[in-house]
Every structure is written in structure tokens, then in C-alpha cells.
Design a protein around this motif. Structure first.
Motif, mmCIF file in Angstrom:
data_model
loop_
_atom_site.group_PDB
_atom_site.id
_atom_site.type_symbol
_atom_site.label_atom_id
_atom_site.label_comp_id
_atom_site.label_asym_id
_atom_site.label_seq_id
_atom_site.Cartn_x
_atom_site.Cartn_y
_atom_site.Cartn_z
ATOM 1 N N ILE A 50 2.785 -8.314 -22.302
ATOM 2 C CA ILE A 50 1.933 -7.141 -22.130
ATOM 3 C C ILE A 50 2.276 -6.388 -20.846
ATOM 4 C CG2 ILE A 50 0.055 -8.369 -20.925
ATOM 5 C CD1 ILE A 50 -1.878 -6.625 -22.649
ATOM 6 N N PHE A 51 2.382 -5.084 -20.941
ATOM 7 C CA PHE A 51 2.699 -4.134 -19.877
ATOM 8 C C PHE A 51 4.195 -4.027 -19.575
ATOM 9 C CE2 PHE A 51 -1.724 -5.045 -17.932
ATOM 10 C CZ PHE A 51 -2.317 -4.136 -18.792
ATOM 11 N N PHE A 52 5.012 -4.997 -19.940
ATOM 12 C CA PHE A 52 6.427 -4.971 -19.565
ATOM 13 C C PHE A 52 7.155 -3.777 -20.173
ATOM 14 C CE2 PHE A 52 7.857 -9.308 -17.786
ATOM 15 C CZ PHE A 52 6.716 -9.380 -17.016
ATOM 16 N N SER A 53 6.903 -3.512 -21.446
ATOM 17 C CA SER A 53 7.549 -2.382 -22.107
ATOM 18 C C SER A 53 7.151 -1.062 -21.448
ATOM 19 C CB SER A 53 7.165 -2.357 -23.592
ATOM 20 O OG SER A 53 7.727 -1.243 -24.236
ATOM 21 N N ASP A 54 5.880 -0.963 -21.034
ATOM 22 C CA ASP A 54 5.382 0.275 -20.420
ATOM 23 C C ASP A 54 5.894 0.431 -18.988
ATOM 24 O OD1 ASP A 54 3.148 1.273 -22.469
ATOM 25 O OD2 ASP A 54 3.147 -0.912 -22.371
ATOM 26 N N LEU A 55 6.060 -0.676 -18.280
ATOM 27 C CA LEU A 55 6.665 -0.609 -16.950
ATOM 28 C C LEU A 55 8.089 -0.067 -17.044
ATOM 29 C CD1 LEU A 55 5.461 -3.996 -15.412
ATOM 30 C CD2 LEU A 55 4.824 -1.708 -14.627
ATOM 31 N N LEU A 56 8.771 -0.491 -18.091
ATOM 32 C CA LEU A 56 10.147 -0.008 -18.306
ATOM 33 C C LEU A 56 10.145 1.482 -18.658
ATOM 34 C CD1 LEU A 56 13.142 -0.831 -18.538
ATOM 35 C CD2 LEU A 56 12.721 -1.327 -20.962
ATOM 36 N N THR A 57 9.232 1.874 -19.532
ATOM 37 C CA THR A 57 9.144 3.280 -19.949
ATOM 38 C C THR A 57 8.831 4.209 -18.778
ATOM 39 O OG1 THR A 57 8.389 2.617 -22.154
ATOM 40 C CG2 THR A 57 7.949 4.890 -21.489
ATOM 41 N N LYS A 88 -1.817 -2.904 -2.350
ATOM 42 C CA LYS A 88 -2.715 -3.744 -3.142
ATOM 43 C C LYS A 88 -2.207 -3.876 -4.570
ATOM 44 C CE LYS A 88 -7.071 -2.848 -0.664
ATOM 45 N NZ LYS A 88 -6.507 -2.059 0.437
ATOM 46 N N ILE A 89 -2.241 -5.102 -5.067
ATOM 47 C CA ILE A 89 -1.940 -5.385 -6.469
ATOM 48 C C ILE A 89 -3.179 -6.040 -7.067
ATOM 49 C CG2 ILE A 89 -0.421 -6.574 -8.087
ATOM 50 C CD1 ILE A 89 1.681 -6.676 -5.854
ATOM 51 N N LYS A 90 -3.681 -5.483 -8.165
ATOM 52 C CA LYS A 90 -4.902 -6.004 -8.779
ATOM 53 C C LYS A 90 -4.671 -6.265 -10.260
ATOM 54 C CE LYS A 90 -7.935 -3.235 -5.770
ATOM 55 N NZ LYS A 90 -9.021 -2.205 -5.769
ATOM 56 N N LEU A 91 -5.172 -7.397 -10.726
ATOM 57 C CA LEU A 91 -5.173 -7.716 -12.148
ATOM 58 C C LEU A 91 -6.611 -8.045 -12.538
ATOM 59 C CD1 LEU A 91 -3.673 -8.295 -14.834
ATOM 60 C CD2 LEU A 91 -3.484 -10.677 -14.065
ATOM 61 N N MET A 92 -7.157 -7.286 -13.497
ATOM 62 C CA MET A 92 -8.547 -7.482 -13.902
ATOM 63 C C MET A 92 -8.639 -7.662 -15.411
ATOM 64 S SD MET A 92 -10.023 -4.560 -11.367
ATOM 65 C CE MET A 92 -8.451 -3.691 -11.504
ATOM 66 N N ILE A 93 -9.358 -8.698 -15.819
ATOM 67 C CA ILE A 93 -9.589 -8.957 -17.241
ATOM 68 C C ILE A 93 -11.096 -9.143 -17.445
ATOM 69 C CG2 ILE A 93 -9.113 -10.471 -19.199
ATOM 70 C CD1 ILE A 93 -6.583 -11.403 -17.755
ATOM 71 N N LYS A 94 -11.669 -8.371 -18.352
ATOM 72 C CA LYS A 94 -13.105 -8.492 -18.640
ATOM 73 C C LYS A 94 -13.397 -7.878 -20.006
ATOM 74 C CE LYS A 94 -17.639 -8.046 -16.532
ATOM 75 N NZ LYS A 94 -18.393 -7.681 -15.317
ATOM 76 N N LEU A 114 -8.752 -22.476 -23.659
ATOM 77 C CA LEU A 114 -9.341 -21.338 -22.965
ATOM 78 C C LEU A 114 -9.766 -20.277 -23.970
ATOM 79 C CD1 LEU A 114 -7.014 -20.648 -19.879
ATOM 80 C CD2 LEU A 114 -9.397 -21.389 -19.823
ATOM 81 N N GLY A 115 -11.014 -19.817 -23.853
ATOM 82 C CA GLY A 115 -11.486 -18.730 -24.703
ATOM 83 C C GLY A 115 -11.122 -17.396 -24.076
ATOM 84 N N LEU A 116 -9.966 -16.861 -24.414
ATOM 85 C CA LEU A 116 -9.465 -15.648 -23.760
ATOM 86 C C LEU A 116 -10.349 -14.435 -24.017
ATOM 87 C CD1 LEU A 116 -5.609 -15.996 -24.327
ATOM 88 C CD2 LEU A 116 -6.928 -16.539 -22.279
ATOM 89 N N ASP A 117 -11.065 -14.403 -25.151
ATOM 90 C CA ASP A 117 -11.915 -13.259 -25.443
ATOM 91 C C ASP A 117 -13.140 -13.209 -24.534
ATOM 92 O OD1 ASP A 117 -12.742 -15.596 -26.665
ATOM 93 O OD2 ASP A 117 -13.833 -14.549 -28.248
ATOM 94 N N ASN A 142 -7.838 -1.746 -23.832
ATOM 95 C CA ASN A 142 -9.172 -2.267 -24.133
ATOM 96 C C ASN A 142 -9.138 -3.537 -24.954
ATOM 97 O OD1 ASN A 142 -10.698 -0.263 -22.791
ATOM 98 N ND2 ASN A 142 -10.401 1.147 -24.507
ATOM 99 N N ASN A 143 -7.923 -3.976 -25.315
ATOM 100 C CA ASN A 143 -7.778 -5.191 -26.104
ATOM 101 C C ASN A 143 -6.669 -6.044 -25.514
ATOM 102 O OD1 ASN A 143 -7.464 -7.217 -28.000
ATOM 103 N ND2 ASN A 143 -7.565 -5.849 -29.763
ATOM 104 N N LEU A 144 -7.057 -7.161 -24.957
ATOM 105 C CA LEU A 144 -6.118 -8.080 -24.315
ATOM 106 C C LEU A 144 -4.987 -8.491 -25.249
ATOM 107 C CD1 LEU A 144 -5.451 -10.006 -21.923
ATOM 108 C CD2 LEU A 144 -7.063 -11.636 -22.917
ATOM 109 N N PHE A 145 -5.254 -8.495 -26.539
ATOM 110 C CA PHE A 145 -4.265 -8.962 -27.512
ATOM 111 C C PHE A 145 -3.440 -7.823 -28.111
ATOM 112 C CE2 PHE A 145 -8.131 -11.586 -27.591
ATOM 113 C CZ PHE A 145 -7.610 -12.779 -27.108
ATOM 114 N N ASP A 146 -3.658 -6.601 -27.599
ATOM 115 C CA ASP A 146 -2.924 -5.436 -28.092
ATOM 116 C C ASP A 146 -1.869 -5.038 -27.067
ATOM 117 O OD1 ASP A 146 -1.973 -3.114 -29.150
ATOM 118 O OD2 ASP A 146 -3.901 -2.070 -29.199
#
Length: 290
Positions: free
Chosen positions: A246-253, A204-210, A186-189, A271-275
């Protein structure tokens, strides 16, 4: 006169060939549509699921009034079934090592397998662009599966348990995805994905990647807050143990913001899926009336 007849004959022949070719295309399309319907019917039988199958063409199909032992739904819409299967086969293959590490780290060996979910994984796929869409309306779990979660009343009171159960009684699901295959991965980029879950109370729960940007949103999620509150220690421990996701640490914070009764919606994005470090957290509050 002879030329006129010759022209007429040519027109008749060309028209006949054109009609024949078009009829052939229509017959091929009808055959593909029938084959797709038969394949979906067999798939339903395989999973012990009943439903009415109808395809508009060989790539767009509806399954109405789906019923199984544990759940039911009013409609399932499916476009480009094979691209959907290819996507999840590639995802299954590419995440194998990570799954094994995740299961081991969280002691989930009893509940989850780190093996492949597919009997015939895909290999050596040419580079290509694909897309699919799937939507489920009014997905509802039956009481016989809900009864299996009655043990939750050991941890929460009856009213909270009932609220949690009621929240998941009627779910709408929508998943639209465009993706690229690079060297059988899969080309994640280049991944373009939109997942929406709408619960019975319009939560509503939304997950968007683009374009490598990823965003997770929860809106009008009051009923879900009960889960975050009642199982706070379990959830926080799980987030703590998997901070690299990704996001888990921030959900905890931002856990206190998430469970705040005055908060209407939250959003986490980068803005960066890999960050996994530079995450933006935004919360919006309900309007208060005098």
C-alpha cells in the motif's frame, strides 16, 4: 449504652477490615511495580543497555539516560509492556508468509531472516481488546555505527552524506496503539495506531490507522528529500518491484512531487486499509515571500 458500644465495635471492625484490604491492594501494587522494574532491568542487561528504570505503577514505566554501544536516548516511556509484546508477537506470526515472499522477491536473504523474531510465539489467545504506548526522546546513534555507513560516500558527495547523517542524529518516536485480538490474530479492521517520528530538523513522518482508514504524512521534510534525490534509482526500482504494498505505487507515481523543493508536505491516504488502488495523494507548497 450497650447498643452504642456495639455500634462503635462494628465501625471499628469494618474500618479495620477496609484499611487492611486497602493496605493489601497497595502492597500487591507495590510488589507488581517492583517486579516490573526488575524485569525491565533484566531486559536492558540482555540487550547490553544501561539506563535508570522507574515505574509509577506496574503498567507505566520510564527508562532514563539509556546508553548502549551503538545508540543512546534521554527517555523511554512505556505503558502496558505486555500488550506491546503481544502485539508484535501476533504481527510477527500473521506476517510470516508475507515476509518470506517479500524477502525472496527482493533478494534480501543475506540481510533478513523469514523466521520468527520471537522464541515463544503466542497461540490460542482469547478474543480481547488491548492497548499500549511507547515513546522515545532524543534517540541518537553513535559515531561507531554511523561510520559503518561511510560507504554511502561512494554514491553521494560528502556534504549530502553529512546532511543525511545529521538528519538522524536526534529522533523522537511515539507509538500509540489500540488493537483487538480475533481468534489469535490481529483484528486489522479494529486497529487504531498512531506512529510519529520527529527528526532533528523538525521533519515529521506520521502513520495513522483508524476505522480502517490509513494515512501516511511527511511534513517539513527537506532534509529527507536529499535521500529521495541521491538514491532515486535505487528507491524507484524498489517501489516498482513492490507495487502491491500500500502507497508504494503512488509514491512512485508522484515521485517528482515528493522531491520538489517547493513542496512542504505530502499525504497519502485511503478510507479502506485493504484497498491499495483508491489512494488520495495531497501535496502542500511552501509560502513564497516577496
Amino acid at each position: 449504652m450497650t447498643k452504642v458500644l456495639a455500634y462503635i465495635l462494628v465501625i471499628i471492625v469494618v474500618t479495620s477490615v477496609f484499611l487492611y484490604k486497602n493496605n493489601q491492594k497497595e502492597q500487591i501494587e507495590i510488589l507488581k511495580q517492583k517486579q516490573e522494574e526488575e524485569l525491565l532491568v533484566k531486559s536492558l542487561e540482555r540487550f547490553y543497555l544501561a539506563g535508570k528504570v522507574e515505574c509509577y505503577n506496574h503498567s507505566e514505566c520510564n527508562i532514563d539516560n539509556g546508553v548502549s554501544k551503538y545508540f543512546q536516548f534521554s527517555n523511554l516511556y512505556l505503558r502496558n509492556r505486555q500488550d506491546l509484546i503481544t502485539f508484535f508477537k501476533l504481527l510477527d506470526k500473521d506476517s510470516k508468509d508475507y515476509r518470506a515472499e517479500f524477502i525472496k522477491k527482493n533478494n534480501f536473504e543475506y540481510y533478513l531472516s523469514d523466521g520468527s523474531f520471537f522464541n515463544n510465539p503466542i497461540n490460542n489467545i482469547d478474543n480481547s481488546h488491548k492497548e499500549f504506548e511507547i515513546g522515545i526522546k532524543k534517540l541518537r546513534f553513535k559515531n561507531n555505527i554511523l561510520d559503518d555507513f561511510a560507504f554511502l560516500t561512494w554514491y553521494v558527495d560528502i556534504s549530502s552524506y553529512q546532511t543525511i547523517i545529521d538528519t538522524f542524529k536526534n529522533i523522537n518516536v511515539s507509538l500509540k496503539t489500540k488493537y483487538e485480538i480475533k481468534n489469535s490474530h490481529l483484528g486489522l479492521d479494529k486497529l487504531d495506531l498512531e506512529l510519529k517520528l520527529t527528526l532533528v530538523d523538525e521533519s515529521k513522518i506520521k502513520l495513522m490507522i483508524k476505522n480502517k482508514k490509513i494515512e501516511l504524512k511527511m511534513e517539513n521534510y527537506d532534509s529527507l528529500k536529499i535521500i529521495f534525490v541521491e538514491f532515486k534509482e535505487i528507491i524507484k526500482k524498489f517501489l516498482e518491484n513492490n507495487k502491491d504494498i500500500i502507497f508504494f505505487s503512488d509514491l512512485l507515481t508522484h515521485y517528482d512531487d515528493i522531491v520538489n523543493p517547493k513542496v512542504k508536505s505530502i499525504s497519502l491516504s485511503t478510507n479502506n486499509l485493504f484497498d491499495t488502488k483508491n489512494i488520495l495523494f495531497v501535496s502542500t507548497y511552501k509560502l513564497e515571500s516577496n
